[in-house]
Design a protein around this motif. Structure first.
Motif, PDB file in Angstrom:
ATOM      1  N   LYS A  91       0.851  -1.212   0.000  1.00  0.00           N
ATOM      2  CA  LYS A  91       0.000   0.000   0.000  1.00  0.00           C
ATOM      3  C   LYS A  91       0.878   1.250   0.000  1.00  0.00           C
ATOM      4  CE  LYS A  91      -3.536  -2.785   0.885  1.00  0.00           C
ATOM      5  NZ  LYS A  91      -2.766  -4.024   1.136  1.00  0.00           N
ATOM      6  N   ALA A  92       1.961   1.237   0.803  1.00  0.00           N
ATOM      7  CA  ALA A  92       2.845   2.416   0.866  1.00  0.00           C
ATOM      8  C   ALA A  92       3.389   2.734  -0.529  1.00  0.00           C
ATOM      9  CB  ALA A  92       3.988   2.160   1.848  1.00  0.00           C
ATOM     10  N   LEU A  93       3.766   1.707  -1.281  1.00  0.00           N
ATOM     11  CA  LEU A  93       4.289   1.926  -2.638  1.00  0.00           C
ATOM     12  C   LEU A  93       3.212   2.529  -3.534  1.00  0.00           C
ATOM     13  CD1 LEU A  93       6.189  -1.454  -3.052  1.00  0.00           C
ATOM     14  CD2 LEU A  93       7.260   0.804  -3.113  1.00  0.00           C
ATOM     15  N   ALA A  94       1.989   2.030  -3.390  1.00  0.00           N
ATOM     16  CA  ALA A  94       0.894   2.548  -4.229  1.00  0.00           C
ATOM     17  C   ALA A  94       0.585   3.993  -3.867  1.00  0.00           C
ATOM     18  CB  ALA A  94      -0.350   1.669  -4.055  1.00  0.00           C
ATOM     19  N   ILE A  95       0.664   4.326  -2.560  1.00  0.00           N
ATOM     20  CA  ILE A  95       0.412   5.714  -2.147  1.00  0.00           C
ATOM     21  C   ILE A  95       1.505   6.608  -2.728  1.00  0.00           C
ATOM     22  CG2 ILE A  95       0.289   7.325  -0.206  1.00  0.00           C
ATOM     23  CD1 ILE A  95      -0.586   4.886   1.539  1.00  0.00           C
ATOM     24  N   ALA A  96       2.760   6.180  -2.552  1.00  0.00           N
ATOM     25  CA  ALA A  96       3.885   7.020  -2.990  1.00  0.00           C
ATOM     26  C   ALA A  96       3.828   7.271  -4.498  1.00  0.00           C
ATOM     27  CB  ALA A  96       5.201   6.353  -2.602  1.00  0.00           C
ATOM     28  N   ASP A  97       3.225   6.341  -5.238  1.00  0.00           N
ATOM     29  CA  ASP A  97       3.111   6.529  -6.688  1.00  0.00           C
ATOM     30  C   ASP A  97       2.029   7.559  -7.024  1.00  0.00           C
ATOM     31  OD1 ASP A  97       3.862   5.975  -9.328  1.00  0.00           O
ATOM     32  OD2 ASP A  97       2.104   4.688  -9.588  1.00  0.00           O
ATOM     33  N   ARG A  98       1.119   7.824  -6.060  1.00  0.00           N
ATOM     34  CA  ARG A  98      -0.041   8.678  -6.345  1.00  0.00           C
ATOM     35  C   ARG A  98       0.106  10.101  -5.853  1.00  0.00           C
ATOM     36  NH1 ARG A  98      -4.907   6.770  -7.571  1.00  0.00           N
ATOM     37  NH2 ARG A  98      -4.954   4.551  -8.031  1.00  0.00           N
ATOM     38  N   THR A  99       1.075  10.352  -4.982  1.00  0.00           N
ATOM     39  CA  THR A  99       1.097  11.645  -4.295  1.00  0.00           C
ATOM     40  C   THR A  99       2.521  12.179  -4.154  1.00  0.00           C
ATOM     41  OG1 THR A  99       0.740  12.655  -2.129  1.00  0.00           O
ATOM     42  CG2 THR A  99       0.942  10.301  -2.138  1.00  0.00           C
ATOM     43  N   ARG A 100       2.597  13.510  -3.945  1.00  0.00           N
ATOM     44  CA  ARG A 100       3.919  14.092  -3.671  1.00  0.00           C
ATOM     45  C   ARG A 100       4.130  14.264  -2.166  1.00  0.00           C
ATOM     46  NH1 ARG A 100       3.370  18.838  -7.883  1.00  0.00           N
ATOM     47  NH2 ARG A 100       1.336  18.662  -6.917  1.00  0.00           N
ATOM     48  N   ALA A 101       3.119  13.872  -1.364  1.00  0.00           N
ATOM     49  CA  ALA A 101       3.272  13.964   0.093  1.00  0.00           C
ATOM     50  C   ALA A 101       4.417  13.046   0.522  1.00  0.00           C
ATOM     51  CB  ALA A 101       1.980  13.531   0.770  1.00  0.00           C
ATOM     52  N   GLN A 102       4.970  13.332   1.732  1.00  0.00           N
ATOM     53  CA  GLN A 102       6.022  12.457   2.262  1.00  0.00           C
ATOM     54  C   GLN A 102       5.360  11.193   2.794  1.00  0.00           C
ATOM     55  OE1 GLN A 102       8.189  14.939   5.152  1.00  0.00           O
ATOM     56  NE2 GLN A 102       9.787  13.371   4.976  1.00  0.00           N
ATOM     57  N   VAL A 103       5.858  10.040   2.404  1.00  0.00           N
ATOM     58  CA  VAL A 103       5.224   8.786   2.836  1.00  0.00           C
ATOM     59  C   VAL A 103       6.130   8.083   3.850  1.00  0.00           C
ATOM     60  CG1 VAL A 103       4.302   6.551   2.084  1.00  0.00           C
ATOM     61  CG2 VAL A 103       4.041   8.572   0.616  1.00  0.00           C
ATOM     62  N   PHE A 104       5.532   7.723   4.995  1.00  0.00           N
ATOM     63  CA  PHE A 104       6.251   7.015   6.056  1.00  0.00           C
ATOM     64  C   PHE A 104       5.639   5.627   6.222  1.00  0.00           C
ATOM     65  CE2 PHE A 104       6.569  11.501   6.937  1.00  0.00           C
ATOM     66  CZ  PHE A 104       7.900  11.672   7.315  1.00  0.00           C
ATOM     67  N   ALA A 105       6.485   4.678   6.607  1.00  0.00           N
ATOM     68  CA  ALA A 105       5.987   3.309   6.807  1.00  0.00           C
ATOM     69  C   ALA A 105       6.385   2.819   8.192  1.00  0.00           C
ATOM     70  CB  ALA A 105       6.573   2.389   5.744  1.00  0.00           C
ATOM     71  N   HIS A 106       5.447   2.126   8.822  1.00  0.00           N
ATOM     72  CA  HIS A 106       5.698   1.582  10.158  1.00  0.00           C
ATOM     73  C   HIS A 106       5.050   0.210  10.237  1.00  0.00           C
ATOM     74  CE1 HIS A 106       3.864   0.762  14.170  1.00  0.00           C
ATOM     75  NE2 HIS A 106       5.096   1.032  14.581  1.00  0.00           N
ATOM     76  N   ASP A 107       5.621  -0.671  11.031  1.00  0.00           N
ATOM     77  CA  ASP A 107       4.968  -1.950  11.303  1.00  0.00           C
ATOM     78  C   ASP A 107       5.412  -2.400  12.682  1.00  0.00           C
ATOM     79  OD1 ASP A 107       3.540  -4.260   9.371  1.00  0.00           O
ATOM     80  OD2 ASP A 107       4.514  -5.043  11.173  1.00  0.00           O
TER      81      ASP A 107
END
Ligand SMILES: C[S@@+](CC[C@H](N)C(=O)[O-])C[C@H]1O[C@@H](n2cnc3c(N)ncnc32)[C@H](O)[C@@H]1O
Length: 389
Positions: free
Chosen positions: A234-250
């Motif tokens: 999902k993080a990869l799909a978000i980053a492909d759609r937006t210029r916002a900074q994307v953070f990932a956590h688990d």
């Protein structure tokens, strides 16, 4: 391997699974001991085992409960020549005995109930999701899911991706409404060697997930947190759609081990965060919680999951989901949003979970929500938006 020997191997794997081994472990163990088996043999054995797991109840009804009975049942359901499989020649399964032959019956009349192929206790949980089409929904679980790809639009257009895939022997069809989605109609097994996959132009992602990602209006600036990032799909799909900074956590950071190479391949930037860093780096304009769930929307892809699930395990999952929502809500900026996702069809994990959150948080409001099923998309997938008032 001869085709019949592959069925004998599937019997061995199914017996190991019935003795408690997870199916992938049972397949790996068999493959390690079968050095003569090539990649096509391993793929065929896996297909037979998964075909049984999708229709275990039906296979059992017309074959028997053990590995041999299940493969006999599968062969009957598929209308295969039983004497060619159960020939006893070479590494083929032993010939059928009298009792097994007598059990032979016309499997088309009466039609086998598709409800046999899910645990009984899940039927009342599935029924509300397809009030007029429960049998159709159950029938989908008996068949393999198609392979859908997400085109990484930063790397190229969907048309360019389809052309590149075709050069590597994969035939695809674009989806009419989901702009990133290509269905692989031929050559799915060639994906991992395809240049477009290796170059990050396409990623496997189910249609239902891509549709859900398309429905969300991702902020184009600010900060987005994928709170349950796992492998990072999902993080990869978000980053492909937006210029916002994307953070990932688990909660289990090792699950994000492949995220960096995947992000590099896709030409996107995703910053991993440990649990300790979350509050210092927050609050976030949008927090996505793609929570652990029963996976009941993906049972044709992962049919073992339906036989592994228990009412107690489901109850635990519902508790975990509620506590993840609490943790994530705490990280949402005052004018931000929380997006909750599951690949479940059960109300308890979806609408009821959202209703319970709202009851605990009168200062929050629900936004749009949607649930696909394998009848409307490829897998079942639920997404709901929440925001503070
Ligand atoms: C459904 S998977 C996520 C799949 C991932 N988003 C993707 O697209 O590939 C759920 C993830 O939630 C993680 N998880 C479980 N409990 C959590 C918690 N309390 N906080 C954060 N992550 C959690 C699990 O480790 C798992 O990786």
């Amino acid at each position: 391997m001869q085709p019949a020997a592959r069925y004998a191997a599937a019997i061995e794997v199914l017996d190991a699974w019935r003795d408690g081994a997870p199916v992938e472990q049972a397949l790996t163990r068999w493959a390690r001991g079968a050095r003569y088996a090539g990649s096509k043999d391993r793929a065929a054995v896996r297909d037979h085992v998964y075909d049984v797991l999708r229709r275990k109840g039906s296979c059992e009804a017309v074959g028997g409960p053990a590995g041999r009975g299940l493969i006999l049942g599968l062969a009957r359901l598929q209308g295969l020549a039983l004497d060619e499989i159960f020939s006893g020649i070479g590494h083929a399964p032993d010939p059928l005995d009298e009792a097994e032959r007598e059990a032979e019956r016309d499997v088309d009349a009466p039609p086998l109930d598709p409800a046999l192929n899910v645990p009984d206790w899940t039927l009342p949980l599935l029924a509300p999701r397809a009030p007029d089409a429960l049998a159709d929904l159950l029938e989908t679980f008996a068949h393999r899911a198609p392979l859908w790809l997400r085109v990484n639009l930063r790397r190229g257009t969907r048309e360019a991706a389809a052309r590149a895939l075709a050069e590597d022997g994969l035939v695809t069809q674009p989806h009419s409404e989901v702009a990133t989605a290509l269905e692989v109609t031929e050559g799915a097994r060639r994906l991992r060697q395809a240049s477009s996959y290796l170059a990050g132009l396409v990623e496997p992602q189910d249609l239902s997930v891509q549709a859900a990602m398309q429905r969300v209006a991702w902020p184009d600036d600010g900060r987005i947190l994928d709170y349950c990032a796992g492998g990072g799909g999902k993080a990869l799909a978000i980053a492909d759609r937006t210029r916002a900074q994307v953070f990932a956590h688990d909660a289990l950071p090792q699950r994000m081990a492949d995220l960096e190479p995947r992000a590099t391949r896709a030409d996107v930037r995703i910053t991993p965060l440990t649990s300790d860093q979350l509050h210092a780096r927050g609050p976030f304009d949008l927090v996505l919680t793609d929570v652990p769930c029963s996976g009941s929307g993906t049972w044709r892809r992962d049919p073992e999951a339906k036989w592994r699930l228990s009412p107690q395990a489901l109850e635990e999952l519902v508790k975990t989901q509620a506590s993840i929502l609490e943790e994530a809500a705490d990280l949402v900026a005052p004018r931000g949003r929380l997006v909750y996702m599951t690949c479940s069809l059960f109300e308890a994990e979806n609408e009821a979970q959202i209703a319970a959150f709202l009851a605990r948080h009168p200062g929050w409001q629900a936004g749009a929500s949607h649930c696909d099923t394998p009848l409307t998309a490829s897998d079942g997938f639920f997404a709901a938006e929440l925001h503070p008032l």
